[in-house]
Design a protein around this motif. Sequence first.
Motif, short mmCIF file in Angstrom:
data_model
loop_
_atom_site.label_atom_id
_atom_site.label_comp_id
_atom_site.label_asym_id
_atom_site.label_seq_id
_atom_site.Cartn_x
_atom_site.Cartn_y
_atom_site.Cartn_z
N ARG A 358 0.81 -1.21 0.00
CA ARG A 358 0.00 0.00 0.00
C ARG A 358 0.85 1.27 0.00
NH1 ARG A 358 -3.60 0.69 4.71
NH2 ARG A 358 -4.49 2.30 3.37
N ASN A 359 2.16 1.10 0.12
CA ASN A 359 3.07 2.25 0.23
C ASN A 359 2.63 3.15 1.38
OD1 ASN A 359 5.38 3.61 -0.59
ND2 ASN A 359 4.26 4.97 -1.98
N SER A 360 2.34 2.50 2.52
CA SER A 360 1.78 3.19 3.68
C SER A 360 2.88 3.73 4.58
CB SER A 360 0.87 2.24 4.46
OG SER A 360 -0.20 1.81 3.67
N ASN A 361 2.45 4.50 5.57
CA ASN A 361 3.35 5.13 6.53
C ASN A 361 3.39 4.30 7.81
OD1 ASN A 361 3.45 7.34 4.67
ND2 ASN A 361 1.49 8.00 5.51
N SER A 362 4.53 4.29 8.47
CA SER A 362 4.65 3.46 9.67
C SER A 362 5.51 4.14 10.73
CB SER A 362 5.27 2.10 9.32
OG SER A 362 6.63 2.25 8.95
N PHE A 363 5.26 3.72 11.98
CA PHE A 363 6.04 4.19 13.13
C PHE A 363 6.41 2.93 13.93
CE2 PHE A 363 5.70 6.50 17.48
CZ PHE A 363 7.08 6.54 17.58
N THR A 364 7.69 2.60 13.96
CA THR A 364 8.17 1.38 14.62
C THR A 364 8.76 1.74 15.98
OG1 THR A 364 8.69 0.40 12.48
CG2 THR A 364 9.69 -0.61 14.42
N VAL A 365 8.34 1.01 17.01
CA VAL A 365 8.86 1.20 18.37
C VAL A 365 9.62 -0.07 18.75
CG1 VAL A 365 8.32 1.69 20.77
CG2 VAL A 365 6.92 2.69 18.96
N LEU A 366 10.91 0.08 19.04
CA LEU A 366 11.75 -1.06 19.41
C LEU A 366 11.79 -1.21 20.93
CD1 LEU A 366 14.80 -0.45 17.03
CD2 LEU A 366 12.68 -1.70 16.56
N GLY A 367 12.11 -2.40 21.39
CA GLY A 367 12.23 -2.66 22.82
C GLY A 367 12.87 -4.00 23.07
N THR A 368 12.75 -4.45 24.27
CA THR A 368 13.43 -5.69 24.65
C THR A 368 12.75 -6.93 24.08
OG1 THR A 368 12.14 -5.72 26.71
CG2 THR A 368 14.33 -4.70 26.78
N TYR A 369 11.51 -6.80 23.54
CA TYR A 369 10.81 -7.94 22.93
C TYR A 369 10.94 -7.94 21.41
CZ TYR A 369 8.54 -8.28 27.51
OH TYR A 369 8.29 -8.39 28.86
N VAL A 390 20.94 -4.89 27.09
CA VAL A 390 19.87 -3.96 27.46
C VAL A 390 20.49 -2.78 28.21
CG1 VAL A 390 17.77 -3.69 28.82
CG2 VAL A 390 18.18 -5.83 27.58
N GLN A 391 20.15 -1.57 27.76
CA GLN A 391 20.73 -0.38 28.37
C GLN A 391 19.72 0.76 28.41
OE1 GLN A 391 24.00 1.04 25.90
NE2 GLN A 391 22.98 0.36 24.03
N GLU A 392 19.99 1.73 29.25
CA GLU A 392 19.14 2.90 29.37
C GLU A 392 19.61 3.98 28.39
OE1 GLU A 392 19.31 4.04 33.47
OE2 GLU A 392 17.66 2.71 34.01
N LEU A 393 18.65 4.55 27.67
CA LEU A 393 18.96 5.55 26.65
C LEU A 393 18.20 6.84 26.97
CD1 LEU A 393 18.54 3.28 23.46
CD2 LEU A 393 20.66 3.76 24.72
N PHE A 394 18.94 7.86 27.33
CA PHE A 394 18.33 9.17 27.54
C PHE A 394 18.21 9.89 26.19
CE2 PHE A 394 19.88 8.04 31.68
CZ PHE A 394 18.95 8.57 32.56
N ALA A 395 17.38 10.90 26.17
CA ALA A 395 17.11 11.62 24.89
C ALA A 395 17.63 13.05 24.95
CB ALA A 395 15.61 11.63 24.60
N SER A 396 18.15 13.50 23.83
CA SER A 396 18.50 14.92 23.65
C SER A 396 17.93 15.37 22.31
CB SER A 396 20.02 15.12 23.68
OG SER A 396 20.64 14.45 22.59
N GLN A 397 17.41 16.60 22.26
CA GLN A 397 16.75 17.08 21.04
C GLN A 397 17.77 17.47 19.97
OE1 GLN A 397 13.55 19.42 23.59
NE2 GLN A 397 13.19 19.73 21.43
N ASN A 398 17.39 17.21 18.71
CA ASN A 398 18.21 17.62 17.57
C ASN A 398 17.78 19.03 17.16
OD1 ASN A 398 19.73 17.87 15.26
ND2 ASN A 398 18.47 16.47 14.03
N ALA A 399 18.62 20.01 17.46
CA ALA A 399 18.25 21.42 17.23
C ALA A 399 18.10 21.74 15.75
CB ALA A 399 19.30 22.34 17.85
#
Length: 678
Positions: A358-369, A390-399
Amino acid sequence: MIQLQTVLLILLAAIVALALVLFQYYYKSKRKGKLQVILSFLRFSAIFGTILLFINPKFTKNEYSLEKPNLVLLADNSSSMTSEDKTQVISDLSSLKNNVGSLSENFNILNYRFGADLSNSDSLSLTEKSTNISKALASLNEIFTGTNTAVVLFSDGNQTIGEDYEFYGKRQKFPIYPVVLGDTTKYEDIAISQINANRYAFLKNKFPLEVFISYDGKEKVSSELQVFMDDKLVYKEKVSFSNVSNTKIVSTQIEANSVGMKNIKVAVTPLPNEKNKVNNEKLLALEVLDEKTNVAIISTVQHPDIGALKKAIESNEQRLVSIYRPDTDLSKLQEVDVYILYQPDASFDKVYKQIQLRNSNSFTVLGTYTDLNFVNKIQNNFLIETGYPVQELFASQNATFSKFDISDFSLEGFPPLVSDAGPVNILGRGEPLLKVRIKGVDMDQPLLTTAEEDTAKHAILVGENIWKWRVQNYRNDQTFKSFDAFLGKLILYLSTSKGKNRFVLDYSSIYNNSSETKIKANYFDEAFAFDSNASINIKVENKSTNTSLEVPMLLKDGYYEADLSNLPPGKYDFVATVTKENLSRSGSYSILDFDAEKQFSSSNYSKLNRLANNTAGKLYFPDQMDSLVMALETDSKFVPVQKSKQIVVPLIDFKFLLGFIIAALSLEWFIRKYNGLT
């Protein structure tokens, strides 16, 4: 006039030249005869001409001219003027132009007319659909800047567009003498002066409507405001006015129950003795759109992230979120606009294939599963490095993110996400929104990023527990609004995946009157460069009469345009076609039957009087033309001025005299050599 000093210098030059010739040719000289006279004359001419070059004699001439002040006769050409007004203006203009007294002798009389713009003409058609008095006065200021000018303004004082001319008058450079036209009697009048509404509304939503009502009168009166949508009464409210409380703003919300173009009529019931009932109602139109975005969250695991995503996305009523397992019948996913693939594994195989088909749009969320190897194999937008703990990932904004504005969303103090995925490499065109921060160090790898493939858009989030971000947002602000808006912008970006279009139209769904009806187009070649040699035609069909009109779109400054201002009010469908290619675009619009010039029952002589006072002029009525003429004739500001201009003219031509000197010296030298003289 030649100055005496110049005459004396010329005489002195002649004496000096003669003395030098006498000394050279006759002092102690024994030669006599005709040859001596010729040679001495040539020498005298050369010396005298040379001295004249230094003197450069001039004479002055004075020219006198009589400069008259300008008298501009400015006439209102709008449709609010009646045929009686036209007759009156023609009579007054003729009286002023043909005045046999000092008026015609002391003024340069010029004629202009105006509606929306100023034009140099004295003929009146009374067909202009708009009145802009301030623009006409500003244009006259530019035309006659630096001159002595007076303006006689023939108008009813009712302006429909532009800056308020009463306040502009304080900046006016010339005195204005308004001549009031129209009915000066004041009548009780209730009018809808303005309506504020959106051009579009969404299905099953309520859209705001703001109505400004004004009353002109001295008594206490009551009326009823009514709102009709497609001739069906949808709202009504009692309104009361008095001499003191003469304006009212009514705000309401109307529900949009069906899709399509909606004609809305807002009306107030007329007063018992009201003369002008045209301004008791206004028409407008808006388009109701079914813009519901269908979002599917597909997951095999139960996780609080799914609830957080659903709540955030559905905070906008135009979005609907459904939750499915990957083994759901694919027919249920045919109407999905955005697929959210939560921690996909091998069971998502059919879903991925449908997205690609369908040439559709998607949003993939990754995790431990997540089965990272499967994700790498099944799609070509991202490549995820595997083998990480498995590790903790903090976020910083891309200006530097440029797809949409994310500056309102702050991640300061937000908890980390959890994932065993390594760095994500974007295989196509993409741009990260958020980057990874590990133990306080910013890493050059994306945490949330986008990728584009043809017209489809994709996003990937490298970590689970995004529900903690929504909770943290509430903890910081006591509302989920900031987080929900951030995720909403991402979903909006993913749901609008229109690729580049070589043929683009720019038009409004609603035009208040025919004069505004213009449709613009941009056409690009295969390299997406603007093509100025295209041939574009547009065919317009009136839905009511089934009549059609086909006209070419003309090339303007970087776009094509079809001027359809000659069409009557109604509903229209159109098709625009590029003739050399199989490219066409269609649409529809409505022209409302609205004439702002018919909204007034009497002239606004009080505002014209304030304009006159602000410009050091005076207000007059049509039966006071003799007083106006006398005032202009006797005003000391408008006396013709005699100006003189002094012209300095040289007596000699430099090049001619220099040529004469050279010729005299050359001839003298030749004669002397020919006769053997030294």
